[in-house]
Design a protein around this motif. Structure first.
Motif, short mmCIF file in Angstrom:
data_model
loop_
_atom_site.label_atom_id
_atom_site.label_comp_id
_atom_site.label_asym_id
_atom_site.label_seq_id
_atom_site.Cartn_x
_atom_site.Cartn_y
_atom_site.Cartn_z
N PHE A 1 12.08 30.78 0.69
CA PHE A 1 10.85 29.86 0.52
C PHE A 1 11.22 28.79 1.76
O PHE A 1 12.36 28.36 1.83
CB PHE A 1 10.42 29.00 -0.61
CG PHE A 1 9.86 30.24 -1.64
CD1 PHE A 1 8.68 30.32 -1.62
CD2 PHE A 1 10.56 30.87 -2.68
CE1 PHE A 1 7.88 31.20 -2.60
CE2 PHE A 1 10.27 31.49 -3.41
CZ PHE A 1 8.77 31.60 -3.53
N GLN A 2 10.44 28.09 2.29
CA GLN A 2 10.48 27.14 3.27
C GLN A 2 11.26 25.92 2.68
O GLN A 2 12.14 25.32 3.32
CB GLN A 2 9.33 26.92 3.87
CG GLN A 2 9.55 25.79 5.16
CD GLN A 2 8.27 25.52 5.90
OE1 GLN A 2 7.10 25.77 5.15
NE2 GLN A 2 8.26 25.45 7.05
N ASP A 3 10.57 25.35 1.63
CA ASP A 3 11.23 24.22 0.83
C ASP A 3 10.83 24.38 -0.58
O ASP A 3 10.29 25.39 -1.01
CB ASP A 3 10.39 22.98 1.42
CG ASP A 3 8.89 23.17 1.42
OD1 ASP A 3 8.40 23.55 0.53
OD2 ASP A 3 8.32 22.78 2.25
N THR B 1 7.14 24.37 -2.15
CA THR B 1 6.45 25.83 -1.79
C THR B 1 6.83 26.52 -3.05
O THR B 1 6.09 27.36 -3.50
CB THR B 1 6.67 26.23 -0.36
OG1 THR B 1 6.51 25.13 0.43
CG2 THR B 1 6.04 27.44 -0.28
N LEU C 1 1.40 32.41 1.78
CA LEU C 1 2.48 31.65 2.14
C LEU C 1 3.15 32.57 3.19
O LEU C 1 3.71 32.19 4.37
CB LEU C 1 3.65 31.54 0.97
CG LEU C 1 2.99 30.51 -0.07
CD1 LEU C 1 4.20 30.47 -1.25
CD2 LEU C 1 3.00 29.23 0.45
N HIS D 1 4.09 31.60 7.35
CA HIS D 1 5.72 31.38 7.54
C HIS D 1 6.28 30.52 6.46
O HIS D 1 7.37 29.73 6.86
CB HIS D 1 6.02 31.28 8.84
CG HIS D 1 5.33 32.24 9.87
ND1 HIS D 1 5.88 33.42 9.79
CD2 HIS D 1 4.27 32.04 10.72
CE1 HIS D 1 5.10 34.20 10.76
NE2 HIS D 1 4.13 33.39 11.23
N ARG D 2 5.64 30.23 5.43
CA ARG D 2 6.36 29.30 4.46
C ARG D 2 7.10 30.18 3.19
O ARG D 2 7.99 29.68 2.47
CB ARG D 2 5.51 28.42 3.81
CG ARG D 2 4.66 27.69 4.81
CD ARG D 2 3.39 26.91 4.14
NE ARG D 2 3.83 26.04 3.10
CZ ARG D 2 3.45 25.36 2.28
NH1 ARG D 2 2.12 25.59 2.11
NH2 ARG D 2 3.90 24.55 1.33
#
Length: 121
Positions: free
Chosen positions: A73-75, A78, A94, A98-99
């Protein structure tokens, strides 16, 4: 902190599914052990890995390189939003934004989805 708790709790749910669901155990016996990890792109050290086998479910901190499938995951925001209420639509959204990055094959993702169906029972 919330992110780490959600990952730990997923491990508890998988262990419960292994104890309670004969279909879950049958899937593992027929197709063999399966391992996957959930981590963050911005902090690769924060994550958790899960090993599902006919004997039981094991989980631990960190995401080793040897997993069959990895969700990155990006963060944390998310990750928590998805893991609390996972759905196919949210997953696709998602990925397209691109997360979320998937490391592994689509077959492994389908296998994970089949196993996770037994978690909610």
């Amino acid at each position: 902190m919330k992110y780490r708790f959600v990952l730990w709790f997923l491990g508890q749910l998988l262990k419960r599914a292994h104890r309670r669901s004969p279909e879950f155990r049958d899937n593992l016996e027929k197709k063999g052990p399966f391992s996957f990890g959930i981590g963050l792109d911005d902090d690769p050290d924060v994550g958790r890995h899960y090993t599902l086998a006919p004997k039981g479910v094991d989980s631990g901190e960190g995401v080793p390189v040897t997993t069959d499938l990895e969700l990155r995951f990006q963060d944390t925001t998310t990750a928590v939003s998805f893991l609390k209420r996972p759905s196919a639509r949210h997953f696709r959204t998602l990925l397209m934004a691109h997360r979320l990055r998937l490391v592994g094959s689509v077959r492994d993702l389908e296998r994970l989805q089949a196993l996770l169906k037994h978690v909610r029972k």
